[in-house]
Design an enzyme around this catalytic site. Structure first.
Site, PDB file in Angstrom:
ATOM      1  N   HIS A 163      -3.581   6.938   3.021  1.00  0.00           N
ATOM      2  CA  HIS A 163      -4.023   5.695   2.397  1.00  0.00           C
ATOM      3  C   HIS A 163      -5.465   5.422   2.809  1.00  0.00           C
ATOM      4  CE1 HIS A 163      -4.273   1.725   0.941  1.00  0.00           C
ATOM      5  NE2 HIS A 163      -3.999   1.092   2.069  1.00  0.00           N
ATOM      6  N   CYS A 197       0.799  -1.238   0.000  1.00  0.00           N
ATOM      7  CA  CYS A 197       0.000   0.000   0.000  1.00  0.00           C
ATOM      8  C   CYS A 197       0.829   1.283   0.000  1.00  0.00           C
ATOM      9  CB  CYS A 197      -0.995  -0.023   1.148  1.00  0.00           C
ATOM     10  SG  CYS A 197      -2.114  -1.426   1.042  1.00  0.00           S
ATOM     11  N   ASN A 233     -10.325   0.138  -0.443  1.00  0.00           N
ATOM     12  CA  ASN A 233      -8.854   0.181  -0.357  1.00  0.00           C
ATOM     13  C   ASN A 233      -8.268  -0.318  -1.679  1.00  0.00           C
ATOM     14  OD1 ASN A 233      -6.160  -0.409   0.089  1.00  0.00           O
ATOM     15  ND2 ASN A 233      -6.469  -1.344   2.105  1.00  0.00           N
TER      16      ASN A 233
END
Ligand code: ACO
Length: 317
Positions: free
Chosen positions: A242, A108, A272
């Site tokens: 994020h 990520c 996500n």
């Protein structure tokens, strides 16, 4: 370096929480209250090459540059369309660039790691214009019978074209190597000699453990890059985090004592999207005119590795 332009691209297919209840023991209410997610985009026919190339073209157009102006492409992806060639090489072909290209996998925080590599190339004079592109299909990694993970993720691509400048103020990266709480094992081939178990298990995540790591890590990284940049928290214009869980974003925001409008989010629409989440949100803010010329933007992400990464950038576009 400085950011010259941003772009993004998303798969067409929108999947609502209610659709997930048709094959999972879950509810719109659970997903919304625990994560903030209402819908996500999921790849049906698109490839990561197509999404990444579209995000790259949009970023080049936004920067007023063409593919021929690029000296390097750094592509952040967890898996790409294929193990080899690297996704960055396929995106290079798709946009008609001639420069070297490679992939970087830092899960990520991959976009932040890629920006940091780009800064090093530019600072050393080895490149003038670099495409940093994240293209991710977490839907391919997920086990769609595991309600504790598959409801959280989505697919998408985000990109930035960076050039010469002095806007990269500070950065901080942490790795606590291990696969105990977050992993997506490589599928086995058909070697007759393998002793590894052959079953495919998909993405595994111990959510509460990752949650604690994410909140503590993001706060630590943000404090570090703000201090290194020689500014105060209140002087930061936007914190682009994020997009993993709205509760994580809120926990970081309240502990840093910052107002809601400084922590934009789009997780409600996209879930996500791994390393694509920060550049997709950055592109939305850029195109909406939400970023003031000269303001400081802090990017912060966390994920498998376990890794975190953050940087402070002056927005001069
Ligand atoms: N629907 C309904 N119930 C569910 C679901 C679901 N989709 N998923 C789990 N539950 C249940 C659990 O079984 C559990 O039930 P129990 O109490 O009867 O045992 C209950 O909900 C609570 O589960 P928790 O895991 O404790 O829920 P939590 O509040 O921690 O939320 C979540 C889970 C959303 C995963 C959270 O922990 C989180 O966001 N973690 C961080 C994730 C993250 O940031 N990842 C980033 C990196 S991802 C990457 O790098 C690829």
């Amino acid at each position: 370096m400085r950011i010259l332009g941003t772009g993004s691209a998303l798969p067409k297919r929108v999947v609502t929480n209610d659709e997930l209840t048709q094959f999972l023991d879950t509810s719109d209410e659970w997903i919304k209250t625990r994560t903030g997610i209402s819908t996500r985009r999921v790849i049906t026919t698109e490839t990561l090459e197509e999404l990444g190339a579209q995000a790259a073209k949009n970023a080049l157009e936004n920067a007023g540059l063409s593919a021929n102006d690029l000296d390097l492409i750094i592509c952040s992806t967890v898996q790409g369309d294929q193990i080899t060639p690297a996704l960055g090489c396929l995106i290079q072909r798709a946009i008609g660039a001639k420069c070297p290209a490679f992939d970087l996998n830092a899960a990520c925080p991959g976009f932040e790691y890629a920006l940091d590599v780009a800064e090093s190339y530019i600072a050393s004079g080895r490149a003038r214009n670099i495409l940093v592109v994240s293209s991710e299909s977490v839907s391919y990694l997920c086990n769609w019978t595991d309600r504790s993970t598959c409801v959280l993720f989505g697919d998408g691509a985000g990109a930035a074209v960076v050039g010469q400048g002095g806007d990269y103020l500070s950065s901080h990266f942490v790795c606590e190597g291990g696969d105990e709480v977050l992993r997506a094992p490589m599928p086995n081939g058909n070697s007759p000699f393998t002793q590894r178990p052959v079953s495919w298990s998909g993405l595994y995540m111990n959510g509460p453990e990752v949650y604690k790591f994410a909140v503590a890590g993001s706060i630590r990284d943000i404090r570090t890059v703000v201090e290194q940049a020689g500014i105060t928290m209140d002087e930061v214009g936007h914190f682009v985090l994020h997009q993993a869980n709205l509760r994580i974003i809120e926990a970081v925001r309240t502990r840093l004592k910052q107002p809601k409008e400084k922590f934009p989010h789009n997780i409600e629409h996209y879930g996500n999207t791994s390393s694509a989440s920060v550049p997709i949100l950055l592109d939305e803010l850029n195109r909406a005119g939400a970023l003031q010329k000269g303001e400081i933007v802090v990017l912060s992400a966390f994920g498998a590795g376990l890794c975190t990464g953050a940087c402070a950038i002056r927005w001069s576009k």
